[in-house]
Design a protein around this motif. Structure first.
Motif, PDB file in Angstrom:
ATOM      1  N   ALA A  74       0.844  -1.192   0.000  1.00  0.00           N
ATOM      2  CA  ALA A  74       0.000   0.000   0.000  1.00  0.00           C
ATOM      3  C   ALA A  74       0.882   1.245   0.000  1.00  0.00           C
ATOM      4  O   ALA A  74       2.084   1.175   0.291  1.00  0.00           O
ATOM      5  CB  ALA A  74      -0.901  -0.020   1.227  1.00  0.00           C
ATOM      6  N   THR A  75       0.269   2.354  -0.328  1.00  0.00           N
ATOM      7  CA  THR A  75       1.042   3.607  -0.349  1.00  0.00           C
ATOM      8  C   THR A  75       1.524   3.947   1.069  1.00  0.00           C
ATOM      9  O   THR A  75       0.814   3.746   2.051  1.00  0.00           O
ATOM     10  CB  THR A  75       0.195   4.767  -0.936  1.00  0.00           C
ATOM     11  OG1 THR A  75       1.018   5.935  -1.015  1.00  0.00           O
ATOM     12  CG2 THR A  75      -1.030   5.074  -0.101  1.00  0.00           C
ATOM     13  N   GLY A  76       2.765   4.382   1.149  1.00  0.00           N
ATOM     14  CA  GLY A  76       3.332   4.784   2.437  1.00  0.00           C
ATOM     15  C   GLY A  76       3.823   3.640   3.295  1.00  0.00           C
ATOM     16  O   GLY A  76       4.303   3.856   4.405  1.00  0.00           O
ATOM     17  N   PRO A  93      12.480   8.152  -5.332  1.00  0.00           N
ATOM     18  CA  PRO A  93      12.124   9.216  -4.383  1.00  0.00           C
ATOM     19  C   PRO A  93      11.143   8.744  -3.316  1.00  0.00           C
ATOM     20  O   PRO A  93      10.201   8.012  -3.606  1.00  0.00           O
ATOM     21  CB  PRO A  93      11.469  10.271  -5.278  1.00  0.00           C
ATOM     22  CG  PRO A  93      11.913   9.967  -6.660  1.00  0.00           C
ATOM     23  CD  PRO A  93      12.148   8.505  -6.729  1.00  0.00           C
ATOM     24  N   VAL A  94      11.444   9.154  -2.077  1.00  0.00           N
ATOM     25  CA  VAL A  94      10.558   8.863  -0.949  1.00  0.00           C
ATOM     26  C   VAL A  94       9.930  10.184  -0.575  1.00  0.00           C
ATOM     27  O   VAL A  94      10.627  11.179  -0.457  1.00  0.00           O
ATOM     28  CB  VAL A  94      11.378   8.316   0.242  1.00  0.00           C
ATOM     29  CG1 VAL A  94      10.528   8.212   1.494  1.00  0.00           C
ATOM     30  CG2 VAL A  94      12.010   6.988  -0.124  1.00  0.00           C
ATOM     31  N   GLY A  95       8.635  10.226  -0.405  1.00  0.00           N
ATOM     32  CA  GLY A  95       8.032  11.520  -0.121  1.00  0.00           C
ATOM     33  C   GLY A  95       6.968  11.452   0.942  1.00  0.00           C
ATOM     34  O   GLY A  95       6.602  10.379   1.403  1.00  0.00           O
ATOM     35  N   ARG A  97       4.126  13.224   0.260  1.00  0.00           N
ATOM     36  CA  ARG A  97       2.898  13.309  -0.525  1.00  0.00           C
ATOM     37  C   ARG A  97       2.536  11.888  -0.995  1.00  0.00           C
ATOM     38  O   ARG A  97       3.399  11.154  -1.473  1.00  0.00           O
ATOM     39  CB  ARG A  97       3.140  14.200  -1.746  1.00  0.00           C
ATOM     40  CG  ARG A  97       1.891  14.749  -2.394  1.00  0.00           C
ATOM     41  CD  ARG A  97       2.275  15.794  -3.445  1.00  0.00           C
ATOM     42  NE  ARG A  97       3.291  15.270  -4.363  1.00  0.00           N
ATOM     43  CZ  ARG A  97       3.009  14.540  -5.458  1.00  0.00           C
ATOM     44  NH1 ARG A  97       1.762  14.278  -5.760  1.00  0.00           N
ATOM     45  NH2 ARG A  97       3.983  14.103  -6.241  1.00  0.00           N
ATOM     46  N   ARG A  98       1.274  11.474  -0.815  1.00  0.00           N
ATOM     47  CA  ARG A  98       0.882  10.110  -1.172  1.00  0.00           C
ATOM     48  C   ARG A  98      -0.007  10.125  -2.408  1.00  0.00           C
ATOM     49  O   ARG A  98      -0.855  11.008  -2.505  1.00  0.00           O
ATOM     50  CB  ARG A  98       0.120   9.426  -0.022  1.00  0.00           C
ATOM     51  CG  ARG A  98       0.906   9.321   1.286  1.00  0.00           C
ATOM     52  CD  ARG A  98       1.556   7.966   1.432  1.00  0.00           C
ATOM     53  NE  ARG A  98       2.709   7.767   0.585  1.00  0.00           N
ATOM     54  CZ  ARG A  98       3.976   8.114   0.889  1.00  0.00           C
ATOM     55  NH1 ARG A  98       4.252   8.714   2.017  1.00  0.00           N
ATOM     56  NH2 ARG A  98       4.963   7.876   0.073  1.00  0.00           N
ATOM     57  N   PRO A  99       0.057   9.205  -3.337  1.00  0.00           N
ATOM     58  CA  PRO A  99       1.153   8.255  -3.453  1.00  0.00           C
ATOM     59  C   PRO A  99       2.377   8.925  -4.075  1.00  0.00           C
ATOM     60  O   PRO A  99       2.234   9.866  -4.831  1.00  0.00           O
ATOM     61  CB  PRO A  99       0.588   7.193  -4.393  1.00  0.00           C
ATOM     62  CG  PRO A  99      -0.402   7.925  -5.234  1.00  0.00           C
ATOM     63  CD  PRO A  99      -0.952   9.035  -4.412  1.00  0.00           C
ATOM     64  N   LEU A 209       6.676  -6.930   7.634  1.00  0.00           N
ATOM     65  CA  LEU A 209       5.989  -5.893   8.408  1.00  0.00           C
ATOM     66  C   LEU A 209       7.007  -4.776   8.595  1.00  0.00           C
ATOM     67  O   LEU A 209       7.914  -4.878   9.434  1.00  0.00           O
ATOM     68  CB  LEU A 209       5.527  -6.453   9.758  1.00  0.00           C
ATOM     69  CG  LEU A 209       4.842  -5.424  10.668  1.00  0.00           C
ATOM     70  CD1 LEU A 209       3.468  -5.035  10.129  1.00  0.00           C
ATOM     71  CD2 LEU A 209       4.715  -5.964  12.087  1.00  0.00           C
ATOM     72  N   ASN A 210       6.881  -3.733   7.779  1.00  0.00           N
ATOM     73  CA  ASN A 210       7.837  -2.629   7.829  1.00  0.00           C
ATOM     74  C   ASN A 210       7.402  -1.628   8.907  1.00  0.00           C
ATOM     75  O   ASN A 210       6.311  -1.727   9.456  1.00  0.00           O
ATOM     76  CB  ASN A 210       7.915  -1.972   6.449  1.00  0.00           C
ATOM     77  CG  ASN A 210       9.065  -0.990   6.362  1.00  0.00           C
ATOM     78  OD1 ASN A 210      10.139  -1.239   6.932  1.00  0.00           O
ATOM     79  ND2 ASN A 210       8.859   0.132   5.673  1.00  0.00           N
ATOM     80  N   GLN A 211       8.290  -0.701   9.152  1.00  0.00           N
ATOM     81  CA  GLN A 211       8.048   0.326  10.172  1.00  0.00           C
ATOM     82  C   GLN A 211       7.838  -0.313  11.542  1.00  0.00           C
ATOM     83  O   GLN A 211       7.051   0.164  12.354  1.00  0.00           O
ATOM     84  CB  GLN A 211       6.848   1.205   9.800  1.00  0.00           C
ATOM     85  CG  GLN A 211       6.987   1.839   8.417  1.00  0.00           C
ATOM     86  CD  GLN A 211       5.837   2.761   8.052  1.00  0.00           C
ATOM     87  OE1 GLN A 211       5.078   3.171   8.913  1.00  0.00           O
ATOM     88  NE2 GLN A 211       5.739   3.091   6.781  1.00  0.00           N
ATOM     89  N   THR A 244      10.672  -5.450   9.556  1.00  0.00           N
ATOM     90  CA  THR A 244      11.789  -4.647   9.020  1.00  0.00           C
ATOM     91  C   THR A 244      11.650  -3.190   9.455  1.00  0.00           C
ATOM     92  O   THR A 244      10.555  -2.736   9.806  1.00  0.00           O
ATOM     93  CB  THR A 244      11.820  -4.663   7.477  1.00  0.00           C
ATOM     94  OG1 THR A 244      10.548  -4.215   6.996  1.00  0.00           O
ATOM     95  CG2 THR A 244      12.113  -6.041   6.924  1.00  0.00           C
ATOM     96  N   VAL A 245      12.800  -2.503   9.370  1.00  0.00           N
ATOM     97  CA  VAL A 245      12.806  -1.047   9.561  1.00  0.00           C
ATOM     98  C   VAL A 245      13.613  -0.497   8.387  1.00  0.00           C
ATOM     99  O   VAL A 245      14.843  -0.596   8.359  1.00  0.00           O
ATOM    100  CB  VAL A 245      13.461  -0.658  10.910  1.00  0.00           C
ATOM    101  CG1 VAL A 245      13.422   0.866  11.095  1.00  0.00           C
ATOM    102  CG2 VAL A 245      12.770  -1.348  12.069  1.00  0.00           C
ATOM    103  N   ALA A 246      12.904   0.082   7.420  1.00  0.00           N
ATOM    104  CA  ALA A 246      13.579   0.496   6.180  1.00  0.00           C
ATOM    105  C   ALA A 246      14.539   1.646   6.416  1.00  0.00           C
ATOM    106  O   ALA A 246      15.492   1.825   5.652  1.00  0.00           O
ATOM    107  CB  ALA A 246      12.533   0.863   5.131  1.00  0.00           C
TER     108      ALA A 246
END
Ligand SMILES: Nc1nc2c(ncn2[C@@H]2O[C@H](COP(=O)(O)OP(=O)(O)OP(=O)(O)O)[C@@H](O)[C@H]2O)c(=O)[nH]1
Ligand SMILES: [Mg+2]
Length: 561
Positions: A74-76, A93-95, A97-99, A209-211, A244-246
């Motif tokens: 999913a976005t974000g 690019p990581v931003g 603003r979504r998506p 599972l990120n973040q 994970t922690v990106a």
């Protein structure tokens, strides 16, 4: 983390390796299946199989040293962050603003050459391709050589084009890393529309599972358990699940080592295709049953068909005419010579149907004409009886076949219906009705008839001569006597009586022989008509049944892992 890595290893070790030759054999079997059902089953049901055959052929022809792995989510959720963290460069690019990511980015570990064609096929624009091969890396990155990592747009996007791009790529890549975050890991979209669809691709599916840093450490195991439960419900029991922690290199160790292992095994492409074959086989399964293909309709149904064909072909009219023709021709050969001419004046019943006339008469070679005979056209009732008999053949033949097949069998049974009338007519015209030769006994009886008639004529001549001599006053002939009766009288009366007697005695014999000739003709005509039925109705049905058998065998081969 090492504990998690161990679980990944275990999960992968548990999966059997896919033998490329076995996979190619399975794909060939799918190809055989498609060839067998071509034109027989609705194309719409075969699209996934066609797509698989085409895609698999291309993928196997392209580099097998590369493994294409997509980051999907999913976005974000942190796909681009993860992509950059694995590449150790800010490529996508990581931003806020979504998506953020609208087009797929690719990073190739190792030289670009072999990967370029693969990326052309996958459809990543050249300006979004990066190479992770530099002298600065020294040996750090060699373990990932052969990896082509894709950063996909979001699949739950408000942008329709993002979803289309994701769906397209998910059909092509070798492995998918599903990236979820603590907020949205239980979203229905990811589970219902995506993860569940991949349950036959367990061995090329990895979930992260990120973040994980956003969760209190005590919460993490609970969330992971919850996610595991959801994955089990999706049919993804046993797939590797990592936290994970990106944004922290230490939080990427587990995923990196999982990817290293995938790349080293060079199995993902084969496993993905094997999973695709499983999926396609499952969708095709309902098109073939487990029972052996039927041999065709039962004998009773075939007999009914032959009877209906005989009716439509006018066999009863022809056999009736054969009986009459026999009597007619026998009469002309064995009848009392005085009335034989009368028989000859009447038309031959077979000639009226434009079937071979009396022996030796070949003035109308019926065999060579398309619509050769003048046998009456079938009545509406005969036509509908034939239609019903053909339908019964199709119904009986397709009796045990799965739902997709009866329509094909019915179409085959009726496929040559338009040619049937001419074929039947030709068959009737070409049948030897058995009246070609004049039987010997006709000639014997005919000879006797001539003899007794001759005797009568001699007697008559003799009497007339005696009468004339008497009338002219000349000396009368000396009539020899047989008992009390003068010989000429005996010859005349005896000859006449004997002729009538022979004719009377012959009549029942002729009737009996006519019945036999009729039965023989009926048998021959029925056999010829049955041959037409076999060629024009049963053979097309058998072809479909054979195709069914081939399709069933092919699918069984395709299912064999
Ligand atoms: N705390 C924390 N923040 C993260 C982590 N991963 C990503 N982020 C942040 O999450 C936000 C979104 O990250 P992106 O990498 O752009 O997410 P994405 O999945 O690529 O999003 P789209 O391109 O829109 O699909 C950014 O602000 C990242 O810095 C993580 O593991 N921990
Ligand atoms: Mg992104």
């Amino acid at each position: 983390m090492s504990n998690i890595t161990g679980r990944i290893r275990e999960a992968f070790r548990g999966d059997q390796r896919v033998d490329p030759d076995a996979l190619i054999a399975r794909l060939d079997a799918v190809r055989r299946f498609l060839a067998a059902v071509d034109g027989l089953l609705p194309d719409a049901q075969l699209v996934p199989a066609h797509t698989l055959v085409e895609r698999a052929g291309t993928r196997l022809a392209l580099s097998r040293d590369h493994t294409v792995i997509a980051l999907a989510g999913a976005t974000g959720s942190g796909k681009s962050s993860m992509f950059n963290a694995l590449a150790r460069l800010e490529l996508s690019p990581v931003g806020v603003r979504r998506p953020t990511t609208g087009v797929t980015h690719a990073c190739v570990w190792g030289p670009l050459e072999g990967a370029s064609r693969l990326l052309d096929w996958v459809g990543v624009l050249p300006r979004h391709r990066f190479v992770r091969e530099s002298a600065l890396d020294a040996d750090d990155e060699t373990a990932l050589h052969g990896l082509i990592l894709l950063d996909l747009p979001d699949f739950d996007s408000v942008q329709r084009s993002h979803r289309l791009e994701v769906d397209r790529l998910l059909g092509l890549v070798d492995q998918v890393v599903w990236v979820v975050d603590p907020q949205k890991y239980a979203d229905r979209v990811i589970h219902d529309s995506y993860l569940r669809e991949f349950h036959r691709h367990r061995d090329v599916t990895l979930v992260v599972l990120n973040q994980a840093d956003r969760l209190p450490p005590t919460e993490l195991p609970r969330v992971l358990d919850d996610l595991r439960r959801l994955l089990d419900a999706d049919g993804l029991t046993g797939v590797p699940l990592l936290a994970t922690v990106a944004i922290d290199p230490a939080g990427m160790v587990g995923l990196r080592s999982a990817l290293e292992q995938t790349v080293a095994e060079r199995q993902a492409a084969l496993r993905r295709l094997a999973g695709d074959v499983d999926t396609v086989v499952a969708t095709l399964d309902e098109l073939v049953g487990s029972a052996a293909p039927p041999r065709g309709p039962d004998d009773a149904t075939v007999r009914d068909l032959d009877r209906a064909l005989a009716g439509a072909a006018g066999v009863p009219a022809v056999t009736e005419a054969v009986g009459q023709a026999y009597r007619h021709r026998a009469g002309a050969s064995t009848g009392w010579p005085v009335v034989r001419g009368w028989w000859r004046l009447r038309p031959d019943p077979l000639r009226r149907l434009h079937l071979p006339g009396p022996a030796g008469d070949r003035s109308e070679p019926a065999e060579s004409l398309a619509a050769a005979t003048s046998v009456p056209d079938p009545t509406a009732a005969q036509r509908s009886a034939l239609g019903l008999a053909i339908r019964a053949v199709a119904d009986r033949a397709a009796h045990d076949l799965p739902a997709a097949w009866p329509a094909a069998v019915t179409t085959a049974a009726r496929s040559r219906l338009a040619d049937l009338p001419d074929a039947l007519d030709r068959a009737i015209a070409g049948t030897d009705l058995g009246l070609g030769r004049r039987p010997l006994w006709w000639r014997l009886v005919g000879g006797v008839q001539w003899l007794v008639t001759l005797a009568a004529v001699v007697g008559l001549g003799w009497l007339v001569l005696g009468y004339l001599l008497r009338a002219l006053g000349l000396p009368a002939l000396d009539n020899p006597m047989v008992g009390q009766v003068p010989l000429p009288t005996l010859l005349l009366l005896g000859g006449l009586l004997a002729g009538l007697l022979v004719a009377a005695l012959t009549r029942p014999l002729v009737r009996w022989a006519a019945r036999r000739a009729r039965a023989r003709a009926e048998q021959r005509l029925t056999a010829e008509v049955a041959r037409v039925g076999d060629e024009y109705v049963l053979a097309p049905v058998r072809i479909v049944l054979d195709s069914y058998g081939q399709a069933r065998d092919a699918l069984r081969d395709a299912a064999r892992r």
